[in-house]
Scaffold this motif. Structure first.
Motif, PDB file in Angstrom:
ATOM      1  N   PHE A 207       1.041  -1.197   0.021  1.00  0.00           N
ATOM      2  CA  PHE A 207       0.102   0.044   0.091  1.00  0.00           C
ATOM      3  C   PHE A 207       1.013   1.372   0.117  1.00  0.00           C
ATOM      4  CE2 PHE A 207      -1.988   3.402   2.402  1.00  0.00           C
ATOM      5  CZ  PHE A 207      -2.824   3.576   1.832  1.00  0.00           C
ATOM      6  N   PHE A 208       1.921   1.479   0.709  1.00  0.00           N
ATOM      7  CA  PHE A 208       2.744   2.401   0.981  1.00  0.00           C
ATOM      8  C   PHE A 208       3.515   2.392  -0.419  1.00  0.00           C
ATOM      9  CE2 PHE A 208       3.122   1.291   5.516  1.00  0.00           C
ATOM     10  CZ  PHE A 208       2.083   2.217   5.795  1.00  0.00           C
ATOM     11  N   PHE A 209       3.815   1.471  -1.148  1.00  0.00           N
ATOM     12  CA  PHE A 209       4.373   1.643  -2.415  1.00  0.00           C
ATOM     13  C   PHE A 209       3.561   2.352  -3.381  1.00  0.00           C
ATOM     14  CE2 PHE A 209       5.430   0.165  -6.561  1.00  0.00           C
ATOM     15  CZ  PHE A 209       7.023  -0.318  -6.383  1.00  0.00           C
ATOM     16  N   CYS A 210       2.362   2.260  -3.458  1.00  0.00           N
ATOM     17  CA  CYS A 210       1.556   3.030  -4.235  1.00  0.00           C
ATOM     18  C   CYS A 210       1.292   4.270  -3.806  1.00  0.00           C
ATOM     19  CB  CYS A 210       0.191   2.014  -4.176  1.00  0.00           C
ATOM     20  SG  CYS A 210       0.142   0.699  -4.915  1.00  0.00           S
ATOM     21  N   MET A 211       1.140   4.510  -2.497  1.00  0.00           N
ATOM     22  CA  MET A 211       0.894   5.728  -1.992  1.00  0.00           C
ATOM     23  C   MET A 211       1.837   6.709  -2.060  1.00  0.00           C
ATOM     24  SD  MET A 211       0.146   6.468   2.184  1.00  0.00           S
ATOM     25  CE  MET A 211      -0.058   8.227   2.839  1.00  0.00           C
ATOM     26  N   VAL A 212       3.019   6.232  -2.161  1.00  0.00           N
ATOM     27  CA  VAL A 212       4.378   7.169  -1.877  1.00  0.00           C
ATOM     28  C   VAL A 212       4.292   8.189  -3.126  1.00  0.00           C
ATOM     29  CG1 VAL A 212       5.894   5.689  -2.932  1.00  0.00           C
ATOM     30  CG2 VAL A 212       6.620   7.645  -1.264  1.00  0.00           C
ATOM     31  N   PHE A 213       4.119   7.629  -4.459  1.00  0.00           N
ATOM     32  CA  PHE A 213       3.947   8.490  -5.605  1.00  0.00           C
ATOM     33  C   PHE A 213       2.955   9.593  -5.834  1.00  0.00           C
ATOM     34  CE2 PHE A 213       6.083   4.274  -6.695  1.00  0.00           C
ATOM     35  CZ  PHE A 213       6.994   4.853  -7.502  1.00  0.00           C
ATOM     36  N   PHE A 214       1.945   9.429  -5.085  1.00  0.00           N
ATOM     37  CA  PHE A 214       0.797  10.460  -4.848  1.00  0.00           C
ATOM     38  C   PHE A 214       1.053  11.109  -3.480  1.00  0.00           C
ATOM     39  CE2 PHE A 214      -0.924   6.614  -7.325  1.00  0.00           C
ATOM     40  CZ  PHE A 214      -1.247   7.347  -8.471  1.00  0.00           C
ATOM     41  N   SER A 215       1.957  11.040  -3.065  1.00  0.00           N
ATOM     42  CA  SER A 215       2.514  12.127  -1.799  1.00  0.00           C
ATOM     43  C   SER A 215       3.360  12.908  -2.216  1.00  0.00           C
ATOM     44  CB  SER A 215       2.965  11.122  -0.678  1.00  0.00           C
ATOM     45  OG  SER A 215       1.954  10.191  -0.206  1.00  0.00           O
ATOM     46  N   CYS A 216       4.041  13.094  -3.570  1.00  0.00           N
ATOM     47  CA  CYS A 216       5.206  13.764  -3.650  1.00  0.00           C
ATOM     48  C   CYS A 216       4.384  15.056  -4.023  1.00  0.00           C
ATOM     49  CB  CYS A 216       5.793  13.303  -5.239  1.00  0.00           C
ATOM     50  SG  CYS A 216       6.752  11.689  -4.938  1.00  0.00           S
ATOM     51  N   ARG A 217       5.323  16.205  -3.863  1.00  0.00           N
ATOM     52  CA  ARG A 217       4.833  17.577  -3.705  1.00  0.00           C
ATOM     53  C   ARG A 217       5.030  18.159  -5.208  1.00  0.00           C
ATOM     54  NH1 ARG A 217       7.783  20.207   0.831  1.00  0.00           N
ATOM     55  NH2 ARG A 217       9.550  19.355  -0.046  1.00  0.00           N
ATOM     56  N   ASP A 218       5.936  17.863  -5.827  1.00  0.00           N
ATOM     57  CA  ASP A 218       5.969  18.573  -7.132  1.00  0.00           C
ATOM     58  C   ASP A 218       6.970  17.468  -8.010  1.00  0.00           C
ATOM     59  OD1 ASP A 218       8.924  18.340  -6.295  1.00  0.00           O
ATOM     60  OD2 ASP A 218       8.473  20.184  -5.207  1.00  0.00           O
ATOM     61  N   LYS A 219       6.946  18.014  -9.339  1.00  0.00           N
ATOM     62  CA  LYS A 219       7.732  17.170 -10.380  1.00  0.00           C
ATOM     63  C   LYS A 219       8.875  16.343  -9.796  1.00  0.00           C
ATOM     64  CE  LYS A 219       4.952  19.143 -14.329  1.00  0.00           C
ATOM     65  NZ  LYS A 219       5.005  19.797 -15.522  1.00  0.00           N
ATOM     66  N   TYR A 220       9.789  17.385  -9.456  1.00  0.00           N
ATOM     67  CA  TYR A 220      11.049  17.289  -9.123  1.00  0.00           C
ATOM     68  C   TYR A 220      11.222  15.944  -8.021  1.00  0.00           C
ATOM     69  CZ  TYR A 220      16.049  17.787  -7.588  1.00  0.00           C
ATOM     70  OH  TYR A 220      17.170  17.606  -7.058  1.00  0.00           O
ATOM     71  N   GLN A 221      10.402  16.026  -6.989  1.00  0.00           N
ATOM     72  CA  GLN A 221      10.247  15.155  -5.823  1.00  0.00           C
ATOM     73  C   GLN A 221       9.979  13.826  -6.341  1.00  0.00           C
ATOM     74  OE1 GLN A 221       7.814  15.711  -2.514  1.00  0.00           O
ATOM     75  NE2 GLN A 221       9.299  14.938  -1.214  1.00  0.00           N
ATOM     76  N   LEU A 222       8.903  13.912  -7.621  1.00  0.00           N
ATOM     77  CA  LEU A 222       8.501  12.546  -8.141  1.00  0.00           C
ATOM     78  C   LEU A 222       9.729  11.962  -8.884  1.00  0.00           C
ATOM     79  CD1 LEU A 222       6.138  10.656  -8.804  1.00  0.00           C
ATOM     80  CD2 LEU A 222       5.593  12.143 -10.612  1.00  0.00           C
ATOM     81  N   LYS A 223      10.383  12.837  -9.510  1.00  0.00           N
ATOM     82  CA  LYS A 223      11.516  12.382 -10.437  1.00  0.00           C
ATOM     83  C   LYS A 223      12.551  11.612  -9.514  1.00  0.00           C
ATOM     84  CE  LYS A 223      14.597  15.292 -12.047  1.00  0.00           C
ATOM     85  NZ  LYS A 223      15.631  16.163 -12.736  1.00  0.00           N
ATOM     86  N   ILE A 224      12.802  12.485  -8.458  1.00  0.00           N
ATOM     87  CA  ILE A 224      13.923  11.858  -7.536  1.00  0.00           C
ATOM     88  C   ILE A 224      13.527  10.407  -7.017  1.00  0.00           C
ATOM     89  CG2 ILE A 224      15.129  12.178  -5.352  1.00  0.00           C
ATOM     90  CD1 ILE A 224      16.357  13.807  -7.756  1.00  0.00           C
ATOM     91  N   LEU A 225      12.027  10.502  -6.472  1.00  0.00           N
ATOM     92  CA  LEU A 225      11.712   9.116  -6.088  1.00  0.00           C
ATOM     93  C   LEU A 225      11.756   8.132  -6.918  1.00  0.00           C
ATOM     94  CD1 LEU A 225       9.907   7.583  -3.945  1.00  0.00           C
ATOM     95  CD2 LEU A 225       7.907   8.554  -4.922  1.00  0.00           C
TER      96      LEU A 225
END
Length: 276
Positions: free
Chosen positions: A65-83
């Motif tokens: 569940f956390f695996f899915c949730m973490v991507f939708f918890s990113c605040r911006d594109k940069y944080q999503l890219k790093i993740l």
């Protein structure tokens, strides 16, 4: 197309990409390990005292569940890219290790009498395998999840406790050995060093310093346990410097200036001396 929908699509794409890569790498490593005649396992002597706790299957399974949730918890594109890059690095690195140095879980898992709790254990028995042990992806993912969750204002403490329980559950569900946890932590912190977050901003520079200390701490603990395992109790001399490096890393991560009171006093004395 609204900005919100665009962001959700990007998050969904990142989640799909990491899921596909994970399934491909994990299943390929499992297929390879299952084709081998014999696979070694590695345990420390004290692991025989680790209890089997059926209830810990709940936080263990919650990792998905956390695996899915973490991507939708990113605040911006940069944080999503790093993740995304960190997740891919950890998955691919772990896959290479799974194939080059395969290990299997060696403890016999007790029967679970509770029908409800037995269902997820049956799921693991069918879809999981005793291979792909070291490094533990549950541990590596937990550290990466926290790198995003720690920036949240709501549910932050709950998520921190949940991820700690995920880490503990890898042992108490009899899915991993201690060496898997240590290597999982090392791989996760290496990903933080190789793929830093906002490395050019001063306020995030201390996080980079902290990760150097955290990697060193996990390596020292591993060295101590391995030395004790093969040579005797002398390995515990590594534990004191390990604790010290973890403490320094904690101070850096939380922007605490370790020597600031001392430095402040020295500066005050110098200024007073110059005035006189």
């Amino acid at each position: 197309m609204t900005e919100k929908k665009l962001k959700i699509r990007q998050q969904a794409f990142a989640l799909t990409l990491c899921t596909v890569v994970f399934m491909t790498v994990y299943n390929a490593a499992t297929w390879y390990a299952s084709s081998l005649d014999q696979l070694p396992s590695f345990t420390f002597d004290f692991e025989k005292f680790i209890p089997f706790l059926p209830l810990s299957i709940i936080p263990y399974m919650a990792s998905g569940f956390f695996f899915c949730m973490v991507f939708f918890s990113c605040r911006d594109k940069y944080q999503l890219k790093i993740l995304t890059w960190r997740m891919l690095f950890v998955i691919i690195t772990a896959g290479i290790i799974f194939i080059t140095t395969p290990l299997q879980f060696s403890f016999t898992k007790p029967e679970v009498s509770n029908d409800v709790l037995n269902l997820p254990f049956l799921f693991l028995k069918i879809f999981d395998s005793p291979f792909n042990q070291s490094p533990s992806l549950h541990i590596a993912f937990a550290f990466i999840f926290w790198s995003v969750f720690r920036d949240l204002t709501k549910w932050r403490i709950f998520l921190m406790i949940s991820l700690i329980l995920v880490g503990i559950s890898t042992l108490t569900t009899y899915q991993h050995h201690v060496i898997d946890i240590l290597t999982g932590a090392i791989v996760a912190h290496i990903s933080f060093l190789i793929i830093p977050y906002r490395k050019n901003k001063f306020e995030y520079r201390n996080f980079q310093f902290a990760n150097y200390y955290f990697v060193s701490g996990w390596i020292l603990i591993s060295a101590g346990l391995l030395t004790d395992h093969y040579l005797g109790s002398e390995g515990f001399i590594f534990f004191l410097p390990a604790i010290a490096t973890f403490m320094i890393g904690y101070y850096y991560q939380n922007n605490i200036k370790i020597l600031s009171p001392f430095v402040f006093t020295v500066k005050q004395n110098i200024r007073q001396f110059r005035k006189n």
